[in-house]
Design a protein around this motif. Sequence first.
Motif: not given
Length: 330
Positions: A112-121, A139-150, A153-155
């Motif tokens: 995966p070329q993209l890594t997203i760290t997801v923290t649950s609250y 950056f950080s965002t909430a409750n909406e995770i965007h990924i590229p098609v195909g 993605v490492k979570i």
Amino acid sequence: MLPASTVSSAEASPAAPLNYFLHAAGPAATPTMYLGWVFAAISTLVALLIAGLLIGALLRKRPAAPAEDLHAEAGGMRWIYVGTGISSVVLLAMLVYLLVTLESVASPASYPQLTITVTSYDWWWKADYGGDPNPARNFSTANEIHIPVGEPVKIQLKSADVIHTFWVPQLAGKTETIPGQTNEQWIQADRAGIYRGQCSQFCGAQHAHMAFEVVAQDPAAFSAWRDAQGRAASVPTGDAAVAAGKHLFDERCAGCHAIRGSDANGQQAPDLTHLGSRRTLAAGMLANTPDHLLDWIQHAQQIKPDGLMPSIALSANEAAALSAYLATLQ
């Protein structure tokens, strides 16, 4: 809001029920979907076979011979031998299939070329996009995770409080988020769309209202979204209502929420820098509209009891000013 071109048809609609786990949309979910169908078919067949044998036994006439004459040579043990042998072979085959499936989804075909760290609250999800050489794209965002098609993605999964479970039925299986531990998962979407995710580990009063969305976009649209999300919020100038709303936000909301480009740097609640770009509020409970946003601010404890978001009393003028300011966070 997202342009219509970035999402697919209603097949991937976030309004669809979670029984969409019966239809996979990525390589991390397809093998387990087939596994589920095969195991369901075998279980159904076994249930029907047992029911048939039971019905046959009930309908069969009792032999005329006394009970003491019924011995192993009468043929009863042959059924047990055959049944035990067939069951053992089937169970062994199911175990082998299960292990092969787990191995096939353990890691993606490419790194995966993209890594997203997801923290649950309790009860929402924080998504951190990091690792890009350009700091503006982290950056950080909430409750909406965007990924590229195909693309895989490492979570990376963490928990800020109790055990939760990250689950996007159409894209991957379940992985727990455990306090003090980082777990990993990978997801990949084969087509553009919006895929519903849900916490599936009971975690408290609002467990059922702890949803999120994975938005799969073509790589160009995803890159544009990431560039936009990385920008700081614009500084409001010239509008008295917006200025009053910002002042109100700084007084009552900045202790928990962050807005990049302002003095608000709270860490305990969702980053609101680009609040207006999100589809939902309150971890999927409400559509993101101005009316719903004000309703959520003023009646959070009625909408989501026991959540950490307090209900905030606002006068009509304060509500109008705060709404005007929040509308600038696109």
